[in-house]
Scaffold this motif. Sequence first.
Motif, short mmCIF file in Angstrom:
data_model
loop_
_atom_site.label_atom_id
_atom_site.label_comp_id
_atom_site.label_asym_id
_atom_site.label_seq_id
_atom_site.Cartn_x
_atom_site.Cartn_y
_atom_site.Cartn_z
N THR A 37 0.85 -1.19 0.00
CA THR A 37 0.00 0.00 0.00
C THR A 37 0.89 1.24 0.00
N ALA A 38 0.29 2.39 -0.29
CA ALA A 38 1.03 3.65 -0.38
C ALA A 38 1.71 4.00 0.94
N ASP A 39 1.13 3.59 2.05
CA ASP A 39 1.71 3.93 3.36
C ASP A 39 2.68 2.87 3.87
N GLY A 40 3.08 1.92 3.01
CA GLY A 40 4.06 0.91 3.40
C GLY A 40 3.44 -0.35 3.99
N GLY A 41 2.15 -0.47 3.96
CA GLY A 41 1.47 -1.65 4.50
C GLY A 41 1.45 -2.77 3.47
N ILE A 42 1.00 -3.92 3.92
CA ILE A 42 0.87 -5.09 3.05
C ILE A 42 -0.59 -5.51 3.04
N ASN A 43 -1.12 -5.70 1.85
CA ASN A 43 -2.49 -6.15 1.67
C ASN A 43 -2.43 -7.57 1.10
N ILE A 44 -3.02 -8.53 1.81
CA ILE A 44 -3.01 -9.93 1.38
C ILE A 44 -4.44 -10.37 1.16
N ARG A 45 -4.71 -10.95 -0.02
CA ARG A 45 -6.06 -11.45 -0.31
C ARG A 45 -5.96 -12.74 -1.10
#
Length: 81
Positions: A37-45
């Motif tokens: 994500t733009a803020d350095g997070g990780i999105n897992i789906r």
Amino acid sequence: MNLQVAKWGNSLALRIPADYVRHIGIHEGDQVQVNLTADGGINIRAAKWDRTTFALELEKTRDSMPMTESVMEELRRGARY
């Protein structure tokens, strides 16, 4: 929820709690899609197989391969019968 990062071979791994796994419907061996994500997070789906996307990826891969002489013809020329 905070998860602990663990070493797995040369990689790092996260254990996904069983409640989350059941909720999103993934099983061992399934593939997941991961995005930053733009803020350095990780999105897992869960990665759902999409025939159209697969066909486009296949076409792109095929287009990137040069059309050359048949491998069998090359082997037959070099073969000693």
